[in-house]
Design an enzyme around this catalytic site. Structure first.
Site, PDB file in Angstrom:
ATOM      1  N   ASP A   1      72.646  78.568  51.223  1.00  0.00           N
ATOM      2  CA  ASP A   1      73.465  77.917  50.199  1.00  0.00           C
ATOM      3  C   ASP A   1      74.388  76.871  50.833  1.00  0.00           C
ATOM      4  OD1 ASP A   1      74.463  77.392  47.724  1.00  0.00           O
ATOM      5  OD2 ASP A   1      75.622  79.234  47.537  1.00  0.00           O
TER       6      ASP A   1
ATOM      7  N   LEU B   1      56.020  86.835  63.889  1.00  0.00           N
ATOM      8  CA  LEU B   1      56.988  86.761  62.789  1.00  0.00           C
ATOM      9  C   LEU B   1      56.301  86.450  61.457  1.00  0.00           C
ATOM     10  CD1 LEU B   1      60.067  86.391  61.905  1.00  0.00           C
ATOM     11  CD2 LEU B   1      59.635  83.944  62.215  1.00  0.00           C
TER      12      LEU B   1
ATOM     13  N   HIS C   1      69.538  68.977  51.175  1.00  0.00           N
ATOM     14  CA  HIS C   1      68.335  69.821  51.211  1.00  0.00           C
ATOM     15  C   HIS C   1      67.457  69.437  52.400  1.00  0.00           C
ATOM     16  CE1 HIS C   1      69.584  71.514  47.504  1.00  0.00           C
ATOM     17  NE2 HIS C   1      69.256  70.492  46.740  1.00  0.00           N
TER      18      HIS C   1
HETATM   19  C1  FPP Z   1      71.262  76.026  47.595  1.00  0.00           C
HETATM   20  O1  FPP Z   1      72.213  75.044  47.920  1.00  0.00           O
HETATM   21  C2  FPP Z   1      69.998  75.681  48.212  1.00  0.00           C
HETATM   22  C3  FPP Z   1      68.824  75.517  47.543  1.00  0.00           C
HETATM   23  C4  FPP Z   1      68.701  75.709  46.101  1.00  0.00           C
HETATM   24  C5  FPP Z   1      67.613  75.100  48.250  1.00  0.00           C
HETATM   25  C6  FPP Z   1      67.471  75.612  49.631  1.00  0.00           C
HETATM   26  C7  FPP Z   1      66.382  74.903  50.292  1.00  0.00           C
HETATM   27  C8  FPP Z   1      66.400  74.558  51.592  1.00  0.00           C
HETATM   28  C9  FPP Z   1      67.488  74.897  52.505  1.00  0.00           C
HETATM   29  C10 FPP Z   1      65.256  73.866  52.210  1.00  0.00           C
HETATM   30  C11 FPP Z   1      64.029  74.688  52.088  1.00  0.00           C
HETATM   31  C12 FPP Z   1      63.037  74.330  53.042  1.00  0.00           C
HETATM   32  C13 FPP Z   1      61.744  74.643  52.935  1.00  0.00           C
HETATM   33  C14 FPP Z   1      60.889  74.432  54.085  1.00  0.00           C
HETATM   34  C15 FPP Z   1      61.144  75.176  51.719  1.00  0.00           C
HETATM   35  P1  FPP Z   1      72.902  74.242  46.760  1.00  0.00           P
HETATM   36  O2  FPP Z   1      72.084  73.036  46.480  1.00  0.00           O
HETATM   37  O3  FPP Z   1      73.110  75.116  45.578  1.00  0.00           O
HETATM   38  O4  FPP Z   1      74.261  73.849  47.430  1.00  0.00           O
HETATM   39  P2  FPP Z   1      75.686  73.755  46.692  1.00  0.00           P
HETATM   40  O5  FPP Z   1      76.013  75.142  46.209  1.00  0.00           O
HETATM   41  O6  FPP Z   1      76.588  73.289  47.772  1.00  0.00           O
HETATM   42  O7  FPP Z   1      75.535  72.755  45.571  1.00  0.00           O
END
Ligand code: FPP
Length: 258
Positions: A38, A149, A55
């Site tokens: 997050d 893994l 992201h």
């Molecule tokens: C939440 O942060 C994160 C997500 C909804 C997406 C997480 C995805 C990745 C870290 C990349 C994934 C990689 C692969 C290879 C599939 P948020 O956007 O809600 O952050 P915020 O709370 O600060 O707005």
């Protein structure tokens, strides 16, 4: 001593990090670590960048943490990459998030194959764009015989829906005489979940200071240890992962006993 631990090819850990890895591997390592990644949006906002830049940076961290999880000898690393609730985000962000598995696997899959990593997915395949599904299914197929893994992506995953679907499936199997009510134990119920082939997580990590589960593995996390950090996912580094595992190793797990 350092030569004794097998590391991911070309992995360059600092000597202090290598010492901590060796120390960790000398004790009980969590077999399954699950992460709610997050804080990507806030990371981007702090830099006046679009959310998708967060992201993208988050994806780079996935690579780093996968390598380290493998070096530490974890059995499974589950990453919450897209929830069933994430469809509520602007279409442009959703499209971007669902392109990331393709981008990630497009460049990283050869390394995953070489390092004996097995890619799996937990989530609803329906609704996922074809290109996302193709990338994941190819990775799953190319790595299905790997024994190192397990890198398990929770993609289009929601725990309540998973539980309701499992209940429907159980009821159906009861009606068809495949199982009977008395045979429905916790273990049997677990086998109806999307995580059927995985052990429950030993450790849950959530970044960015939010202290909630957000519909993630509600059944499977019943006895897991939780570790929260204010660090935003794109800033999450190897030292933070090590810190979480060291904290886990200092916990006393009692599973309801004394
Ligand atoms: C939440 O942060 C994160 C997500 C909804 C997406 C997480 C995805 C990745 C870290 C990349 C994934 C990689 C692969 C290879 C599939 P948020 O956007 O809600 O952050 P915020 O709370 O600060 O707005």
């Amino acid at each position: 001593m350092l030569n004794k631990i097998k590391l991911w090819k070309n992995q360059q850990h600092s000597s202090s990090l290598r010492d901590r890895i060796i120390q960790i591997k000398g004790q009980q390592v969590p077999s399954h670590v699950a992460i709610i990644m997050d804080g990507n949006g806030r990371w981007a906002k702090k830099r006046a960048l679009p959310r998708v830049a967060g992201h993208h940076e988050g994806m780079k961290v996935v690579r780093k943490i996968t390598r380290l999880a493998s070096d530490l000898g974890l059995h499974t690393l589950t990453l919450y990459a897209f929830s069933t609730e994430n469809w509520k985000r602007p279409k442009m962000e959703v499209d971007y998030l669902l392109k990331l598995p393709e981008e990630f696997l497009g460049t990283f899959l050869p390394e995953l194959i070489q390092e004996n990593v097995k890619v799996t997915m937990m989530g609803y395949k329906e609704n996922l764009p074809d290109h996302t599904l193709r990338a994941i299914e190819k990775a799953m197929d190319d790595t299905k015989d790997n024994t190192g893994l397990t890198l398990n992506f929770a993609l289009n995953y929601g725990s309540r829906a998973e539980i309701v679907d499992a209940v429907k499936h159980v009821l159906n199997d009861c009606q068809n005489g495949i199982i009977d009510e008395n045979g429905l134990t916790e273990d049997v119920f677990s086998s109806y979940l999307m995580s059927a082939t995985l052990a429950d997580p030993d450790l849950l990590i959530r970044t960015s200071g939010e202290i909630r589960l957000s519909n993630f593995m509600l059944w499977q996390l019943a006895y897991s240890e939780f570790w929260f950090t204010d660090v935003l996912w794109p800033d999450f580094g190897e030292q933070h992962f090590i810190e979480a595992i060291e904290a886990y190793q200092n916990r006393q797990r009692r599973f309801g006993g004394v």
